[in-house]
Design an enzyme around this catalytic site. Structure first.
Site, PDB file in Angstrom:
ATOM      1  N   ASP A   1      12.860  55.312  47.398  1.00 33.40           N
ATOM      2  CA  ASP A   1      12.382  54.739  46.140  1.00 33.40           C
ATOM      3  C   ASP A   1      13.468  54.850  45.077  1.00 33.40           C
ATOM      4  O   ASP A   1      13.908  55.951  44.740  1.00 33.40           O
ATOM      5  CB  ASP A   1      11.118  55.501  45.718  1.00 33.40           C
ATOM      6  CG  ASP A   1      10.544  54.984  44.418  1.00 33.40           C
ATOM      7  OD1 ASP A   1      10.424  53.763  44.291  1.00 33.40           O
ATOM      8  OD2 ASP A   1      10.233  55.796  43.530  1.00 33.40           O
TER       9      ASP A   1
ATOM     10  N   THR B   1      12.125  48.814  41.893  1.00 36.38           N
ATOM     11  CA  THR B   1      13.065  49.643  41.113  1.00 36.38           C
ATOM     12  C   THR B   1      14.495  49.484  41.629  1.00 36.38           C
ATOM     13  O   THR B   1      15.436  49.447  40.848  1.00 36.38           O
ATOM     14  CB  THR B   1      12.656  51.122  41.191  1.00 36.38           C
ATOM     15  OG1 THR B   1      12.357  51.449  42.543  1.00 36.38           O
ATOM     16  CG2 THR B   1      11.446  51.385  40.353  1.00 36.38           C
ATOM     17  N   THR B   2      14.654  49.379  42.965  1.00 36.98           N
ATOM     18  CA  THR B   2      16.006  49.231  43.526  1.00 36.98           C
ATOM     19  C   THR B   2      16.571  47.859  43.162  1.00 36.98           C
ATOM     20  O   THR B   2      17.728  47.749  42.731  1.00 36.98           O
ATOM     21  CB  THR B   2      15.961  49.394  45.064  1.00 36.98           C
ATOM     22  OG1 THR B   2      15.197  50.557  45.366  1.00 36.98           O
ATOM     23  CG2 THR B   2      17.336  49.549  45.635  1.00 36.98           C
TER      24      THR B   2
ATOM     25  N   ASP C   1       3.545  53.107  45.169  1.00 36.84           N
ATOM     26  CA  ASP C   1       4.137  51.777  44.935  1.00 36.84           C
ATOM     27  C   ASP C   1       3.181  50.679  45.399  1.00 36.84           C
ATOM     28  O   ASP C   1       2.975  49.686  44.713  1.00 36.84           O
ATOM     29  CB  ASP C   1       5.462  51.636  45.697  1.00 36.84           C
ATOM     30  CG  ASP C   1       6.597  52.377  44.992  1.00 36.84           C
ATOM     31  OD1 ASP C   1       6.302  53.033  43.989  1.00 36.84           O
ATOM     32  OD2 ASP C   1       7.748  52.300  45.448  1.00 36.84           O
TER      33      ASP C   1
END
Length: 546
Positions: A61, A94-95, A398
């Site tokens: 994550d 997020t990445t 998530d």
């Protein structure tokens, strides 16, 4: 001579300005993004982080990895905040947001080097961002009503595909969808909300991931305070306390001089009586389940056992807040009232249909079932060790957020680089229609978007150049030929290494997630590109050093 050169500005520190700062910032940001690059996508790899005291975290994550990196560089810190913001707003992506922001910054920096003024670049990026968001909303987003009931499951599967639970995505997808849909609440204005905080996650060692299950009710990971208490209470009236129910002691610094030893005994008796009266007041108000964050001593437990109530001590504060919210209770810190007496108001009690102690794996848990305000559910995770359970917990969080966003917004887009490739083709065409300086910035923005499908293909050990070229060809055809519109749904299939219709394949993401990625990444890149001066002040010398 000194008068001719004029007074000089002396700064107690270092000053870096102009192109040096931009290059420094870009290098720092790219260094952070490169750490995350290999963890993007369904075949991304995990990162192992060991902190200063030797705690190990294994994660995929982006936000978690960046939080644990403890980045020092001020520009790179902006990226950490960016990932955190994406995590709060959407919960996933997020990445992607970090990788896209770093690529934008790199290309923006190259444009500045080519003697284009930063202001032109920034306005070009902003214009591209607005156009991209408009295009996604109008042409790429699909209403979930048209896709059938599997949409939620597919969105959950897509969110989990890059995580450790990817191999069990079908099994966990069902758990996630059921958990999120069962905590549905409707406000007085008729707005439907799905509070992810109402889903509790319990982790228990042993068995395999496939033995995880969804429990109806809010589970507290502790047992009853005494064995004599009932195991089950129907029609529970719950008191949530944040106070000690141990024998009352004199406060520090209070001195009592006693001349008669019999008086001493009376003081001791009174100390016990104070707690007994407090407990009696709570029980008289109708409470039959008492949860407290502090301790209850053995003398006090006796009163609860006699009253036939369940009492739990040392309940984590976070759990107590959630139970209070779900049952409509108020957390009581003290029994003192306005008159200087002690009393317990029955209005502070929350209610649930049933509170029971059950054994799950080797642990006793207290289940709060069908509370008054919201329906609470608990996901019980089983697994081999702590690292695995923690990572599954993050993955599920998530997925919960993604399903919640799909339910609340009702719009999804195809995944697997489809949106990025479509925007790349659209923005390149759009850039050629502009006669202003922004044209170059918009073209670079369009190219920067391709970093997502490229990275996905590289991580999957496929030929990125060929796949991305093929994907762009599909999207160019979709945008230029009216009868080939359906090709806009095509994205990458990273297992087979081909291009396929990702809507049919069930690779879906919430449209909101893509929009936020584009908006947040552009804002972050603009923030860092605007900087052209960095002044680091030297630390003040501490007294005694001179």
């Amino acid at each position: 001579m000194s008068g001719a050169s004029g007074p000089q500005l002396h700064i107690n520190g270092d000053r870096t300005s102009g192109q040096d700062v931009r290059t420094q910032n870009t290098t720092a940001v790219l260094a952070v993004a490169n750490i995350l690059k290999s963890s993007l996508g369904p075949v991304g790899l995990d990162k192992m982080l060991v902190d200063d005291i030797g705690d190990v975290t294994i994660s995929n994550d982006g936000a978690t990895i960046l939080k644990l990196l403890e980045v020092e560089h001020p520009a790179a810190k902006i990226l950490v905040d960016l990932a955190d913001l994406q995590d709060q707003e959407v919960g996933d992506g997020t990445t992607s947001v970090v990788i896209f922001a770093s690529e934008l910054l790199k290309r923006g920096n190259d444009l500045v080097r080519s003697k284009i003024h930063p202001t032109s670049i920034l306005s070009g990026f902003r214009l591209a961002m607005r156009e991209a968001c408009k295009y996604v909303e109008e042409n790429l987003a699909i209403n979930t009503d048209t896709l059938g009931k599997d949409t939620l499951l597919n969105a959950a599967r897509t969110a989990m595909s890059s995580k450790i639970v990817g191999s069990e995505a079908d099994f966990f997808g069902n758990i996630v969808v059921e958990a999120v849909t069962s905590v549905k609440t409707t406000s007085e204005q008729g707005k439907t909300k799905y509070p992810v905080s109402a889903i509790n996650i319990l982790k228990a060692h042993g068995k395999s991931l496939k033995d995880s299950q969804l429990l109806d009710g809010y589970a507290l990971n502790l047992g009853r305070a005494a064995q004599g208490m009932p195991k089950r209470v129907e029609g529970a009236r719950i008191a949530c306390l944040d106070m000690n129910l141990q024998k009352a002691r004199m406060h520090m610094g209070v001195q009592v001089l006693v001349s008669d030893p019999a008086e001493l005994e009376k003081i001791r008796e009174r100390e016990s009586d104070i707690t007994r009266e407090r407990i009696q007041k709570i029980i008289d108000a109708g409470a039959n389940v008492i949860l407290t964050t502090k301790g209850i001593d053995d003398m006090s437990l006796k009163y609860f056992v006699e009253a036939g109530a369940i009492a739990c001590r040392r309940v984590p504060k976070e759990d107590l807040k959630r139970v209070a919210r779900a049952t409509g209770a108020s957390i009581v810190m003290t029994l003192a009232d306005m008159e200087g007496q002690e009393s317990f108001d029955a209005a502070n009690l929350g209610s649930a249909e049933e509170v029971a102690e059950e054994t799950v794996s080797d642990n006793d848990v207290i289940m709060v079932r069908r509370p008054r305000n919201t329906r609470a559910v608990t996901v019980l995770l089983r697994g081999a060790n702590d690292y695995l359970l923690d990572e599954v917990d993050r993955s599920l969080h998530d997925a919960f957020c993604i399903v919640k966003r799909v339910l609340e917004s009702g719009r999804v887009v195809p995944g697997g680089g489809a949106v990025e490739a479509a925007l790349n083709v659209y923005l390149e065409n759009f850039a050629t229609t502009l006669g202003s300086r922004e044209q170059l910035a918009i073209a670079e923005f369009a190219d920067a978007l391709l970093i997502i499908p490229k990275t996905l293909a590289v991580n999957a050990a496929k030929d990125a150049t060929e796949l991305v070229a093929k994907l762009r060809a599909y999207h160019f055809t979709a945008q230029t030929k009216p009868d080939k519109k359906h090709l806009a749904k095509f994205g990458l299939d990273l297992i087979e290494g081909t291009v396929r219709d990702n809507v049919d394949a069930g690779v879906l993401e919430p449209a909101l997630s893509k929009l936020k990625i584009i908006q947040f990444a552009t804002e972050a890149a603009i923030t860092i590109l605007r900087i052209d001066d960095l002044i680091r002040l030297a630390p003040e010398p501490e007294e005694g050093e001179e």
